[in-house]
Design an enzyme around this catalytic site. Sequence first.
Site, short mmCIF file in Angstrom:
data_model
loop_
_atom_site.label_atom_id
_atom_site.label_comp_id
_atom_site.label_asym_id
_atom_site.label_seq_id
_atom_site.Cartn_x
_atom_site.Cartn_y
_atom_site.Cartn_z
N THR A 124 0.85 -1.19 0.00
CA THR A 124 0.00 0.00 0.00
C THR A 124 0.88 1.24 0.00
O THR A 124 1.90 1.28 0.71
CB THR A 124 -0.95 0.01 1.22
OG1 THR A 124 -1.77 1.19 1.19
CG2 THR A 124 -0.20 -0.03 2.53
N HIS A 137 2.78 -11.45 14.37
CA HIS A 137 3.88 -11.99 15.18
C HIS A 137 3.65 -13.46 15.54
O HIS A 137 4.58 -14.14 15.98
CB HIS A 137 4.00 -11.16 16.46
CG HIS A 137 5.39 -11.16 17.05
ND1 HIS A 137 6.39 -12.01 16.61
CD2 HIS A 137 5.94 -10.43 18.06
CE1 HIS A 137 7.49 -11.80 17.31
NE2 HIS A 137 7.24 -10.85 18.19
#
Length: 421
Positions: free
Chosen positions: A340, A392
Amino acid sequence: MAEIKVPELAESITEGTIAQWLKQPGDTVEKGEFIVELETDKVNVEVISEEAGVVQELLAAEGDTVEVGQVIAVVGEGTGSGTATKNPVEADPAEADAPVKDAEAAPKKESAPAAPIQTKEESSSTDRTIASPAARKLAREKGIDLQNVSTVDPMGRVRVQDVDAHSNAPKQTSAPAAPKAQAPAKEDDGRVKREKMSRRRQTIANRLLEVKQSTAMLTTFNEIDMTNVMALRSRKKDKFFEDHDVRLGFMSFFTKAVTSALKKYPYVNAELDGDEVLLKQFYDIGIAVSTEEGLVVPIVRDTDRKNFAEIEANIGELAKKARDKKLQISDMTGGSFTITNGGVFGSLMSTPILNGTQVGILGMHTIQKRPVAIGDEVQIRPMMYVALSYDHRVIDGKDSVGFLKTVKELIENPEDLLLES
């Protein structure tokens, strides 16, 4: 007589919203002509009539949610005459308005019982008003008498925009009392406008919230010296356009750099499925595109097999389709990673949110000249901050930092990218 049904849209889409009726009751429609525009989670779809004739009924109003296979309109034989069957969507006597009642209808009305389902003064105030179903629905919600609404329609039909304009017009009052200090804004005083979220915006909101709540998302940052890639682009852009009839931008460099980095760090190109990690052996890169209806992410397929010109051409085609509302469901499904670019709007730094089930997204930002240390000297260089948001649960700090560092090194040494192409 033919029924207009919500068509099969895609395996993952079971419903949509009536964005706009392109035909109204009494209008003539040809076979294959568009009759309604549906808004889905991802794209807008125009539905055609399978038969020629006259629109007799609209069974759903603009803004209504409809399911795949649901009948939303009826087309009958004949030609447009300006009269139409009562629309059952608006379950009140006001919807029995016909532009002109014939002689046979009059005695039926006189012998009918006295409006058992009328509420307040709605029937008497709107019996002579022609309005679209969506306009009637909005007028009822806002408590507006349709007879007081002005319209620019040459046939005198009140539309949704007429009701909106009437509700937002300043009200005429005599000698208003002085407003109280620090009074909260109210919708009826003209300082607050209520606007319903589009289906796409609702979907974007729900999915972003879901991502935030269901992932262990972190973001790591780095900065890229754009000097070399800008110089290379400046030298090659004219020849590139002459050879390929497409402009050389920065997105192809970043797409190729991301693809190379994904090969080096495969867990960034993965997806979490329960207690299993799906390591994707393909490189389908989503490129976020801003449209009037919200952000969409069409996919550039197999970026590891495409050269710069093919990637630039794909990005240009998808961006145009997005702006023209021509994207298909297939254009936006199956991506493995997303890029993006907030820099086109001037963003200096941001934290992008993961796209769906993907575990990584790269955020590009505006190029800004800043003083940086080059050896023992301070020089002014065109710099860009980049951000990698990652899940994560799948990616550790070592891989995330290494991935972003690889992208940085390849952009700062673009000849390496050309050698890999």
